[in-house]
Design a protein around this motif. Sequence first.
Motif, PDB file in Angstrom:
ATOM      1  N   PHE A 208      19.526  11.853 -44.413  1.00 26.43           N
ATOM      2  CA  PHE A 208      18.772  10.734 -44.973  1.00 26.43           C
ATOM      3  C   PHE A 208      19.700   9.614 -45.439  1.00 26.43           C
ATOM      4  CE2 PHE A 208      16.927   8.689 -48.759  1.00 26.43           C
ATOM      5  CZ  PHE A 208      15.759   8.177 -48.214  1.00 26.43           C
ATOM      6  N   ASP A 209      20.729   9.955 -46.195  1.00 28.96           N
ATOM      7  CA  ASP A 209      21.602   8.940 -46.783  1.00 28.96           C
ATOM      8  C   ASP A 209      22.346   8.136 -45.730  1.00 28.96           C
ATOM      9  OD1 ASP A 209      20.842   9.633 -49.343  1.00 28.96           O
ATOM     10  OD2 ASP A 209      22.472  11.060 -49.616  1.00 28.96           O
ATOM     11  N   ARG A 210      22.705   8.769 -44.619  1.00 26.18           N
ATOM     12  CA  ARG A 210      23.501   8.094 -43.588  1.00 26.18           C
ATOM     13  C   ARG A 210      22.647   7.422 -42.519  1.00 26.18           C
ATOM     14  NH1 ARG A 210      26.147  12.862 -44.453  1.00 26.18           N
ATOM     15  NH2 ARG A 210      25.314  13.799 -42.546  1.00 26.18           N
ATOM     16  N   SER A 211      21.336   7.485 -42.690  1.00 27.53           N
ATOM     17  CA  SER A 211      20.425   6.835 -41.725  1.00 27.53           C
ATOM     18  C   SER A 211      19.873   5.567 -42.362  1.00 27.53           C
ATOM     19  CB  SER A 211      19.279   7.777 -41.354  1.00 27.53           C
ATOM     20  OG  SER A 211      19.769   8.958 -40.753  1.00 27.53           O
ATOM     21  N   SER A 212      20.233   4.429 -41.811  1.00 32.99           N
ATOM     22  CA  SER A 212      19.798   3.156 -42.377  1.00 32.99           C
ATOM     23  C   SER A 212      18.471   2.719 -41.785  1.00 32.99           C
ATOM     24  CB  SER A 212      20.848   2.082 -42.112  1.00 32.99           C
ATOM     25  OG  SER A 212      20.909   1.783 -40.727  1.00 32.99           O
ATOM     26  N   VAL A 213      17.783   1.859 -42.504  1.00 35.47           N
ATOM     27  CA  VAL A 213      16.547   1.275 -41.984  1.00 35.47           C
ATOM     28  C   VAL A 213      16.843   0.446 -40.739  1.00 35.47           C
ATOM     29  CG1 VAL A 213      14.660  -0.320 -42.483  1.00 35.47           C
ATOM     30  CG2 VAL A 213      15.417   1.299 -44.228  1.00 35.47           C
ATOM     31  N   ASP A 214      18.015  -0.204 -40.717  1.00 33.13           N
ATOM     32  CA  ASP A 214      18.414  -0.954 -39.517  1.00 33.13           C
ATOM     33  C   ASP A 214      18.484  -0.040 -38.299  1.00 33.13           C
ATOM     34  OD1 ASP A 214      19.068  -3.772 -40.376  1.00 33.13           O
ATOM     35  OD2 ASP A 214      20.283  -2.664 -41.804  1.00 33.13           O
TER      36      ASP A 214
ATOM     37  N   GLU B  43      14.287  11.661 -35.863  1.00 32.41           N
ATOM     38  CA  GLU B  43      15.500  11.970 -35.101  1.00 32.41           C
ATOM     39  C   GLU B  43      16.760  11.646 -35.906  1.00 32.41           C
ATOM     40  OE1 GLU B  43      15.111   9.705 -31.558  1.00 32.41           O
ATOM     41  OE2 GLU B  43      13.338  10.808 -30.848  1.00 32.41           O
ATOM     42  N   LEU B  44      16.766  10.501 -36.552  1.00 32.44           N
ATOM     43  CA  LEU B  44      17.957  10.082 -37.290  1.00 32.44           C
ATOM     44  C   LEU B  44      18.152  10.901 -38.559  1.00 32.44           C
ATOM     45  CD1 LEU B  44      17.648   6.226 -36.817  1.00 32.44           C
ATOM     46  CD2 LEU B  44      19.452   7.695 -35.902  1.00 32.44           C
ATOM     47  N   PHE B  45      17.079  11.195 -39.287  1.00 33.15           N
ATOM     48  CA  PHE B  45      17.201  11.995 -40.503  1.00 33.15           C
ATOM     49  C   PHE B  45      17.728  13.387 -40.177  1.00 33.15           C
ATOM     50  CE2 PHE B  45      13.544   9.435 -42.615  1.00 33.15           C
ATOM     51  CZ  PHE B  45      14.432   8.412 -42.905  1.00 33.15           C
TER      52      PHE B  45
END
Length: 213
Positions: A31-37, A24-26
């Motif tokens: 990808f670059d603006r979606s953090s693991v947090d 959902e986040l990707f």
Amino acid sequence: MPSTKTLREGSTPKRAAILAAARELFLANGFDRSSVDAVAARAEVSKRTVYDYFGDKRTLLQAVVDTVGESLVTTIRRILDDTLTDVADLTETADLEDVLVAFSMRIATDMLGSAEYATLQRLVRTQAGSVPEGGENALADTPDEALAERFAALAEAGLLDVPDARLAADQFIALTFNVPLNRYGSANAAEDGRVRPLVVEGVRTFLRAYRAG
């Protein structure tokens, strides 16, 4: 560089939640603006759990792509089972043309017209620089090989003359799906009525080359 640490298989529900959150986040943010947090928060797991299960963000992206690809492979196999299983019932190449057209149109609607396929295309296209090397082809060779197995069975039944079943499968795909993809940028027959005539002619061209006798 992807992590080389030993990863945990862990809890199936947690793994599924992480993959769903990452997908959902990707798609929404890139990808670059979606953090693991952010992935961890949406999946309601700890950041440590994400790293333990997937190692790093690039490996997580590849896992998302692989999961979507596996879902599409399942769809393709279901269509094969629905349309190209009972070869003993086919007695004429005219019947075979109808069956191959039916199979192709199911692929062009149920698979190429699916949300999963659109998701895979968006992930690979927009995150191409982030997918690990060699990871762009989520479907790999599995669908082609499955189709080749059916063509080999049709050859054994005397309906096709197929010296190389895998080559025949590759050529079938090129004739039926690659033509509309190259011409229109899509082979989604659910949304574009121009796809079916090209698919039908592709099947006929294939049979002119591989028809037995």
